[in-house]
Design a protein around this motif. Sequence first.
Motif, PDB file in Angstrom:
ATOM      1  N   CYS A 136       6.582 -17.056  14.883  1.00  0.00           N
ATOM      2  CA  CYS A 136       5.259 -16.631  15.340  1.00  0.00           C
ATOM      3  C   CYS A 136       5.437 -15.558  16.417  1.00  0.00           C
ATOM      4  CB  CYS A 136       4.461 -17.825  15.870  1.00  0.00           C
ATOM      5  SG  CYS A 136       5.014 -18.448  17.468  1.00  0.00           S
ATOM      6  N   ALA A 137       4.347 -14.937  16.806  1.00  0.00           N
ATOM      7  CA  ALA A 137       4.396 -13.874  17.809  1.00  0.00           C
ATOM      8  C   ALA A 137       4.869 -14.376  19.176  1.00  0.00           C
ATOM      9  CB  ALA A 137       3.022 -13.214  17.945  1.00  0.00           C
ATOM     10  N   GLN A 138       4.818 -15.684  19.409  1.00  0.00           N
ATOM     11  CA  GLN A 138       5.312 -16.271  20.664  1.00  0.00           C
ATOM     12  C   GLN A 138       6.812 -16.551  20.603  1.00  0.00           C
ATOM     13  OE1 GLN A 138       3.548 -16.747  23.554  1.00  0.00           O
ATOM     14  NE2 GLN A 138       1.936 -15.620  22.511  1.00  0.00           N
ATOM     15  N   GLY A 139       7.419 -16.308  19.439  1.00  0.00           N
ATOM     16  CA  GLY A 139       8.866 -16.479  19.304  1.00  0.00           C
ATOM     17  C   GLY A 139       9.312 -17.830  18.773  1.00  0.00           C
ATOM     18  N   HIS A 140       8.373 -18.688  18.394  1.00  0.00           N
ATOM     19  CA  HIS A 140       8.741 -19.993  17.851  1.00  0.00           C
ATOM     20  C   HIS A 140       9.251 -19.846  16.415  1.00  0.00           C
ATOM     21  CE1 HIS A 140       5.393 -21.023  20.743  1.00  0.00           C
ATOM     22  NE2 HIS A 140       6.468 -21.571  21.288  1.00  0.00           N
ATOM     23  N   THR A 141      10.359 -20.485  16.103  1.00  0.00           N
ATOM     24  CA  THR A 141      10.840 -20.540  14.725  1.00  0.00           C
ATOM     25  C   THR A 141      10.031 -21.584  13.986  1.00  0.00           C
ATOM     26  OG1 THR A 141      13.074 -19.911  15.384  1.00  0.00           O
ATOM     27  CG2 THR A 141      12.849 -21.007  13.254  1.00  0.00           C
ATOM     28  N   ILE A 142       9.537 -21.213  12.819  1.00  0.00           N
ATOM     29  CA  ILE A 142       8.706 -22.119  12.031  1.00  0.00           C
ATOM     30  C   ILE A 142       9.541 -22.645  10.872  1.00  0.00           C
ATOM     31  CG2 ILE A 142       6.616 -22.332  10.631  1.00  0.00           C
ATOM     32  CD1 ILE A 142       5.542 -19.928  12.344  1.00  0.00           C
ATOM     33  N   THR A 143       9.833 -23.931  10.909  1.00  0.00           N
ATOM     34  CA  THR A 143      10.606 -24.537   9.828  1.00  0.00           C
ATOM     35  C   THR A 143       9.718 -25.332   8.878  1.00  0.00           C
ATOM     36  OG1 THR A 143      11.114 -26.435  11.231  1.00  0.00           O
ATOM     37  CG2 THR A 143      12.743 -24.649  11.167  1.00  0.00           C
ATOM     38  N   ASP A 144       8.593 -25.844   9.374  1.00  0.00           N
ATOM     39  CA  ASP A 144       7.647 -26.576   8.533  1.00  0.00           C
ATOM     40  C   ASP A 144       6.618 -25.580   8.000  1.00  0.00           C
ATOM     41  OD1 ASP A 144       5.786 -28.220   7.323  1.00  0.00           O
ATOM     42  OD2 ASP A 144       5.209 -29.263   9.179  1.00  0.00           O
ATOM     43  N   LYS A 145       6.741 -25.227   6.740  1.00  0.00           N
ATOM     44  CA  LYS A 145       5.843 -24.226   6.150  1.00  0.00           C
ATOM     45  C   LYS A 145       4.383 -24.663   6.186  1.00  0.00           C
ATOM     46  CE  LYS A 145       9.825 -22.807   3.764  1.00  0.00           C
ATOM     47  NZ  LYS A 145      10.847 -23.653   4.350  1.00  0.00           N
ATOM     48  N   ARG A 146       4.142 -25.962   6.264  1.00  0.00           N
ATOM     49  CA  ARG A 146       2.765 -26.450   6.364  1.00  0.00           C
ATOM     50  C   ARG A 146       2.161 -26.178   7.748  1.00  0.00           C
ATOM     51  NH1 ARG A 146       2.653 -28.979   1.630  1.00  0.00           N
ATOM     52  NH2 ARG A 146       4.052 -30.614   0.985  1.00  0.00           N
ATOM     53  N   ALA A 147       2.975 -25.732   8.692  1.00  0.00           N
ATOM     54  CA  ALA A 147       2.489 -25.407  10.040  1.00  0.00           C
ATOM     55  C   ALA A 147       1.896 -23.998  10.103  1.00  0.00           C
ATOM     56  CB  ALA A 147       3.633 -25.539  11.047  1.00  0.00           C
ATOM     57  N   VAL A 148       1.895 -23.293   8.987  1.00  0.00           N
ATOM     58  CA  VAL A 148       1.332 -21.941   8.932  1.00  0.00           C
ATOM     59  C   VAL A 148      -0.016 -22.023   8.218  1.00  0.00           C
ATOM     60  CG1 VAL A 148       1.660 -19.593   8.049  1.00  0.00           C
ATOM     61  CG2 VAL A 148       3.633 -20.925   8.845  1.00  0.00           C
ATOM     62  N   ALA A 149      -1.010 -21.367   8.790  1.00  0.00           N
ATOM     63  CA  ALA A 149      -2.349 -21.372   8.197  1.00  0.00           C
ATOM     64  C   ALA A 149      -2.911 -19.950   8.172  1.00  0.00           C
ATOM     65  CB  ALA A 149      -3.268 -22.275   9.004  1.00  0.00           C
ATOM     66  N   PRO A 150      -3.541 -19.563   7.076  1.00  0.00           N
ATOM     67  CA  PRO A 150      -4.214 -18.262   7.067  1.00  0.00           C
ATOM     68  C   PRO A 150      -5.472 -18.326   7.931  1.00  0.00           C
ATOM     69  CG  PRO A 150      -4.612 -19.427   5.008  1.00  0.00           C
ATOM     70  CD  PRO A 150      -3.667 -20.278   5.814  1.00  0.00           C
ATOM     71  N   ARG A 151      -5.812 -17.199   8.500  1.00  0.00           N
ATOM     72  CA  ARG A 151      -7.046 -17.110   9.281  1.00  0.00           C
ATOM     73  C   ARG A 151      -7.588 -15.691   9.123  1.00  0.00           C
ATOM     74  NH1 ARG A 151      -4.489 -16.922  15.383  1.00  0.00           N
ATOM     75  NH2 ARG A 151      -3.787 -14.765  15.248  1.00  0.00           N
TER      76      ARG A 151
END
Length: 161
Positions: free
Chosen positions: A138-153
Amino acid sequence: MVGNVTPPDALNWSVDNCTISRAMAILGEKWTIVVLREVFSGIRRFDDMRVRTGIPRQVLTNRLAALVEHGVLRRQPYQEPGARVRHEYRLTEKGFDLYPVLIAVAEWGNRYLADPEGPPIEYAHRDCDAEVRVEMHCAQGHTITDKRAVAPRPGPGTRRR
C-alpha cells in the motif's frame, strides 16, 4: 435491498472510463503478451519472433503495429550488409512499465500451470541473481500478503451510473 442482501456499492459506479478495460483493449489478446514476452527476453526482430513463437505472419504484424501505435514499443531501423533496411522492436518506458504485469502472469502460470519438473522461465535480479517476484504494497509501505485485504474503491475519475 433484497432479502437482507445489500447490493455491492460498485453497481453505482460507471465502467465507461475503466482503465482495466482500456488496458485490456491493448494487451488482452494472447499473442500480444507472447510478443511482449519475446521482447522482454531480448528477441526484437520480426523473423526471430515469428520462428520462435509460431505466430502467423499477419497476426504478428498486427500485434507489433498495435503495440507501436499505443507507444508500448518503438521501431528502430537496422540493416544487414547487402539487405534492405528492416526494423527491430524496442520497449519504450511505457513498455518497460509492463514488466511487473508480465512477471505477475508468469508467477501465476508457474504456480498453477507449470509442468511437473517446474517452470520454463524464471526472472532474476541482474545485480544479485535472486529470483524476482511481484508483491503488493500500500502507499503507506505495508506489504499485503492477504489478497482479501485489498478492496476496490472509487477513484478521482469515478462517474456515478
